[in-house]
Design an enzyme around this catalytic site. Structure first.
Site, PDB file in Angstrom:
ATOM      1  N   SER A 272      -2.890 -34.296 -20.828  1.00  0.00           N
ATOM      2  CA  SER A 272      -3.726 -33.114 -20.968  1.00  0.00           C
ATOM      3  C   SER A 272      -2.945 -31.830 -20.668  1.00  0.00           C
ATOM      4  CB  SER A 272      -4.943 -33.270 -20.059  1.00  0.00           C
ATOM      5  OG  SER A 272      -5.961 -32.400 -20.434  1.00  0.00           O
ATOM      6  N   ASP A 444     -10.739 -39.457 -27.976  1.00  0.00           N
ATOM      7  CA  ASP A 444     -10.820 -38.193 -27.244  1.00  0.00           C
ATOM      8  C   ASP A 444     -11.293 -37.073 -28.164  1.00  0.00           C
ATOM      9  OD1 ASP A 444     -10.496 -36.231 -25.318  1.00  0.00           O
ATOM     10  OD2 ASP A 444      -8.322 -36.069 -25.595  1.00  0.00           O
ATOM     11  N   HIS A 501      -9.457 -39.743 -23.641  1.00  0.00           N
ATOM     12  CA  HIS A 501      -8.517 -38.759 -23.105  1.00  0.00           C
ATOM     13  C   HIS A 501      -7.574 -39.362 -22.070  1.00  0.00           C
ATOM     14  CE1 HIS A 501      -7.432 -34.565 -22.507  1.00  0.00           C
ATOM     15  NE2 HIS A 501      -7.538 -34.709 -21.205  1.00  0.00           N
TER      16      HIS A 501
END
Ligand code: NAG
Ligand code: NAG
Ligand code: NAG
Ligand code: NAG
Ligand code: NAG
Ligand code: NAG
Ligand code: NAG
Ligand code: NAG
Ligand code: NAG
Ligand code: NAG
Ligand code: NAG
Ligand code: NAG
Length: 548
Positions: A272, A444, A501
């Site tokens: 991320s 995600d 994610h």
């Protein structure tokens, strides 16, 4: 209304690699307002204590160049070394008192290792940092803090696990950086790749830990995240140069304590928002590779936020996954347009706010609680926090009474000016020297594979053509299709099937295998030789009659 507020909170922490608990409104609003002034001003105005004294070797340049006129402390000057510690209280010590720095590992005090290193007390530092293995199923580890900005008493927390049953100096090691900004790497440790995890309030071994094949170093970054702390509002990080330099200083000090890792292949990893931390740290190491004796081999990023282009079309995957209809996109279009206008105008804070609003709206319309895996209603993350805050654990990992938050919203908000920065130019440089593994969880919605993948295809380095021309293969794990992979010009791109994610959380077994194979230069999967472009063209020619 409550629903919207809760979702908004969720969104405030959204590019993080983690999700806030729905309903924790109070905690979060407290966090937002807790940028508090320093309580003990004298510590800050008085960090410069005494010059070196004859009977002590003070190592110059321990910290980064910028810092070299700051602290020189010795016992000979009768100043307690703990002046630098969190609870410093400038009490007079008598001249015949032993001048050894105490290993202050009780609940009340954090273990700051920097003063030990400054005095060359490496062995003592290592001994003090050793974590009592008892509460942690017997796993050997070390933890403590390194000071990265003495002016503001900013300190970075680390927790290091040497590899099991393998030589530390030749086995690859991985530095893990959580996203956020402001999400603690303890989430990576407990919920993703570390040796243990919390199951039903009990600590259990994680059979899929990356520790089997690597030493692991978890760092809470930037300052204020997790157990890392700063004593001054000015100490928070607002830009890339600062977190890059703090990460470098952390590594510099860490390697003094664990020099056996200098020869081991190093991989910097994160997901991320760490799509910025990882290359920023790598560039810092690369620029100073003559000064820092370390063997950086590569970078690992998962569902990474590298470039604003990756988030500018966030609404479309919702539509293509079937969660949003076309008419709804039309309704949201004014917000999408204004978000994209902020990106174009390079206004970070405004863009971040609009991005938050946009995701809030998209989640609201689609009746989803989060956007990290569209097949999961809840994310099983953060259950470790209670365990991590117990007195026994705090004592064992030398964090004293420092406040722990798994997401620190102050850090998140302070770093907003960095929101639109891009690390694409860094990857373009780094790929000429290091390999990069970019994996992506297919489910995600925050950083969907289609957006990251399209961005990688715009990267220009001396072997980008090789990457574009490379064949994509199925990634087979345990005789099942686990995803797809493609390698060219040192860049490996992998899509992980059935993961969101946080890929190691959703697909721990295949991810563990993937990473170990990649760091050990082994083929990722059985090859299917017949997928090259030319064969596919033949296939289409020969079979098209069936379909047309
Ligand atoms: C340092 O001390 C001065 C007064 O001597 C004060 O005005 C200033 O705010 C202090 N700085 C910090 C960072 O505490
Ligand atoms: C620090 O110590 C060194 C060697 O002991 C000495 O040469 C030097 O003058 C000292 N510096 C100061 C500022 O006292
Ligand atoms: C400490 O942090 C502040 C704010 O980021 C910065 O201005 C200052 O230069 C830093 N000090 C050192 C010694 O790096
Ligand atoms: C570092 O030295 C310079 C020049 O001597 C001084 O102006 C500055 O205040 C010093 N910085 C700190 C943090 O002591
Ligand atoms: C610091 O020392 C003073 C004087 O000994 C004492 O009154 C005070 O409670 C101490 N403060 C802390 C935070 O320990
Ligand atoms: C956790 O506890 C619940 C209820 O006691 C039980 O149903 C579940 O199977 C347990 N999970 C694991 C992984 O042991
Ligand atoms: C966030 O970081 C600041 C600075 O270290 C700290 O004072 C605060 O308690 C932290 N908040 C949480 C929720 O951990
Ligand atoms: C955006 O603004 C920042 C400073 O706020 C600057 O460093 C950066 O180069 C700008 N980016 C673009 C693409 O203009
Ligand atoms: C240690 O921390 C725990 C909570 O984390 C607290 O209950 C306890 O009072 C602390 N002990 C000391 C000696 O500060
Ligand atoms: C790209 O540049 C690097 C560093 O100069 C070099 O080692 C590498 O061989 C080059 N690769 C190609 C495909 O030209
Ligand atoms: C990872 O470690 C396990 C256990 O030591 C070993 O069986 C396996 O071959 C290793 N994998 C790689 C890629 O080195
Ligand atoms: C700037 C500042 O507050 N300096 C103080 C540092 O500490 C000494 C005594 O320890 C004070 O005299 C200074 O005023």
């Amino acid at each position: 209304m409550k629903h919207v507020i809760c979702i908004l909170i969720l969104c405030l922490v959204s590019v993080l690699g983690r999700v806030a608990d729905i309903g924790q409104k109070d905690e979060i609003s407290n966090v937002i307002t807790d940028v508090k002034p320093l309580t003990q001003q004298s510590i800050i105005n008085n960090t410069t204590v005494v010059k070196n004294d004859s009977d002590n070797t003070v190592h110059e340049n321990l910290i980064h160049e910028n810092n070299n006129n700051i602290t020189k402390k010795t016992c000979g000057a009768h100043k307690d070394i703990s002046d630098n510690l969190l609870d410093a209280n400038h009490t007079e010590t008598s001249s015949n008192e032993a001048c050894e720095p105490e290993a202050r590992v009780d609940n009340g005090t954090a273990l700051i290792l920097t003063p030990y290193l400054k005095e060359g007390r490496i062995r003592e530092a290592k001994k003090a940092a050793r974590v009592d293995a008892k509460p942690f199923l017997g796993f050997k580890s070390y933890s403590g803090f390194f000071t990265v900005n003495e002016t503001y008493n900013s300190n970075i927390f680390f927790w290091y696990f040497p590899v099991l049953n393998k030589p530390v100096n030749s086995t690859p090691w991985i530095i893990w950086l959580q996203g956020g900004p402001g999400a603690s790497s303890m989430t990576g440790l407990f919920d993703e790749i570390g040796p243990f995890t919390i199951v039903n309030e009990t600590l259990k071994r994680n059979p899929y830990t990356w520790l089997h094949n690597h030493s692991l170093l978890f760092i809470d970054n930037p300052v204020g995240t997790g157990y890392s702390f700063t004593e001054h509002t000015e100490g928070y990080t607002t830009n890339m140069a600062t977190y890059a330099s703090h990460l470098y200083m952390t590594l510099y000090q860490f390697l003094q304590m664990f020099p056996e890792l200098r020869t081991a292949p190093l991989y910097l990893a994160g997901e991320s928002y760490a799509g910025k931390y990882v290359p920023a740290m790598a560039m810092e190491i690369h620029k100073r590779k003559d000064k820092l004796d370390v063997n950086l081999e590569g970078l690992i990023i998962g569902n990474a936020y590298v470039d604003p282009e990756m988030i500018s079309h966030i609404a479309w995957p919702f539509y293509y996954f079937g969660l949003l209809e076309k008419e709804q996109i039309e309704t949201v279009k004014p917000l999408i347009d204004s978000f994209q206008a902020e990106i174009k105008a390079n206004r970070s804070i405004e863009a971040k706010n609009k991005w938050n609003s946009l995701i809030t709206v998209l989640l609201f319309i689609t009746h989803q609680k989060h956007a990290y895996n569209f097949l999961k209603d809840e994310l099983p993350v953060g259950t470790y926090v209670k365990f991590l805050k117990t007195s026994e654990v705090k004592r064992a990992i030398h964090v004293g009474d420092i406040n722990f938050g798994w997401v620190n919203m102050t850090v998140n908000v302070q770093l907003a000016p960095d929101f639109l920065s891009s690390t694409k130019p860094m990857f373009e440089r780094l790929l000429e020297h290091y390999k990069v593994l970019a994996y992506c969880g297919q489910l995600d919605q925050m950083l969907p594979c289609v957006s990251t993948s399209e961005n990688y295809r715009t990267w220009k380095w001396n072997a980008s053509q090789e990457f574009l021309a490379a064949t994509r293969f199925p990634y087979i794990f345990n005789n099942r299709l686990a995803g797809y992979h493609k390698t060219g010009g040192r860049l490996t791109e992998v899509v992980i099937r059935g993961a969101g994610h946080m890929v190691p959380l959703d697909q721990p077994a295949s991810t563990q295998n993937l990473v170990a194979r990649w760091t050990h230069d082994q083929p990722l999967s059985r090859r299917f030789g017949l997928l090259e472009g030319s064969f596919i063209q033949d296939y289409i020619r020969n079979n098209s009659i069936i379909y047309l």
